[in-house]
Design a protein around this motif. Structure first.
Motif, PDB file in Angstrom:
ATOM      1  N   GLN A 100       1.469   3.458   2.090  1.00  0.00           N
ATOM      2  CA  GLN A 100       2.203   3.673   3.343  1.00  0.00           C
ATOM      3  C   GLN A 100       3.447   2.783   3.439  1.00  0.00           C
ATOM      4  O   GLN A 100       4.276   2.967   4.337  1.00  0.00           O
ATOM      5  N   ASP A 101       3.576   1.817   2.534  1.00  0.00           N
ATOM      6  CA  ASP A 101       4.732   0.920   2.548  1.00  0.00           C
ATOM      7  C   ASP A 101       5.921   1.468   1.761  1.00  0.00           C
ATOM      8  O   ASP A 101       6.934   0.781   1.611  1.00  0.00           O
ATOM      9  N   LYS A 125       0.848  -1.189   0.000  1.00  0.00           N
ATOM     10  CA  LYS A 125       0.000   0.000   0.000  1.00  0.00           C
ATOM     11  C   LYS A 125       0.885   1.241   0.000  1.00  0.00           C
ATOM     12  O   LYS A 125       2.100   1.140   0.224  1.00  0.00           O
TER      13      LYS A 125
END
Length: 300
Positions: A281-282, A279
């Protein structure tokens, strides 16, 4: 009086996601600016031969394998310059031979350096946003953030896909990645407008050096180290490496995990996008494992 025309060979040298650039002295044409290695094409030599010679003379390394990157014509007040641009990966064994003051830069850093105006198109092609949204809904391209591209993974017949693309603004097309088969059917102005062309791993492995369209970005899907190396050998611009983790859309595919992903991504000199169960945020953890960016469907 007609302006003189000068043919110049330019080298884009890559190593593990970074690009080599230097500084042009004040006494040179377009001085006090950053530059890529290169120089005038001399009588009796091809642009590729000139590129190889200039890199050996200026940078101090000899590279045999080159890929045509682009051809750009730029008109200055006093001269017309044809830039014949080639790219090549620099192996680790040659790094210590590189002369000063050449420096390795991240692609993001290139955008804030002071290059000549003729290099702008080159810099725009080298830079990739760090997130790629994958969607079958073309309308999603109107809702991308500044740091996103979109790969339109469509099964529409070309005639219907082209009709949908006609509804896109120029700005939306410039953020769009389309499948190779669809790209081949587009009008020339649409082909130039889209950001990049996507190659499946099967399409990638069926291509050889010299078969990619010069001046067009190619993003290749890779699932192993062999396909990564092949993407580099034929002159692709970036890579999807997947799956990092198993996903609902491909539950049968075993995920690499970050450790195996890093082992394969670390051999690439091109931008690598982590795909599969990741995602936005990764991004930070992906970059710690040699990724340039992240890509996905639901989480994006």
């Amino acid at each position: 009086m007609p302006k003189p025309i000068v043919d110049v060979a330019i080298a884009i040298l890559l190593h593990h996601g970074k690009v080599l650039a230097g500084w042009r002295e004040a006494t040179q044409h377009q001085g006090n600016k950053h530059e890529f290695p290169g120089g005038k094409v001399e009588a009796g030599e091809t642009p590729e031969q000139a590129c190889r010679r200039e890199v050996f003379e200026e940078v101090g390394i000899g590279i045999k394998e080159w890929h045509p990157f682009d051809l750009i014509c730029h008109e200055y007040d006093d001269v017309i310059v044809n830039l014949h641009i080639f790219q090549a990966a620099v192996p680790a064994s040659l790094l210590d031979l590189i002369q000063q003051p050449w420096t390795w830069y991240q692609r993001d850093q290139l955008l804030v350096l002071n290059f000549p105006k003729a290099n702008r198109a080159m810099l725009q092609r080298l830079y990739w946003p760090h997130q790629i949204k994958i969607s079958a809904n073309l309308a999603d391209c109107a809702h991308l953030s500044d740091e996103q591209l979109m790969y339109w993974r469509t099964d529409l017949q070309p005639i219907y896909a082209m009709a949908e693309l006609e509804q896109c603004t120029e700005g939306q097309l410039s953020r769009l990645i389309v499948p190779h088969a669809l790209w081949l059917s587009l009008k020339p102005e649409q082909q130039k407008a889209v950001f990049a062309v996507h190659l499946s791993q099967r399409q990638l492995m069926g291509l050889r050096k010299g078969q990619l369209t010069v001046g067009i970005r190619h993003l290749a899907a890779c699932h192993d180290d062999v396909s990564i190396q092949h993407a580099q050998q034929i002159g692709c611009d970036a890579i999807f490496l997947s799956p990092v983790f198993a996903t609902p859309t491909h539950p049968e595919a075993k995920g690499l995990g970050w450790t195996a992903f890093a082992q394969w991504a670390s051999i690439a000199d091109l931008p690598v996008f982590a795909l599969g169960g990741v995602k936005p945020q990764d991004l930070a953890i992906a970059q710690q494992h040699f990724a340039y960016g992240v890509a996905g469907i639901r989480q994006f």
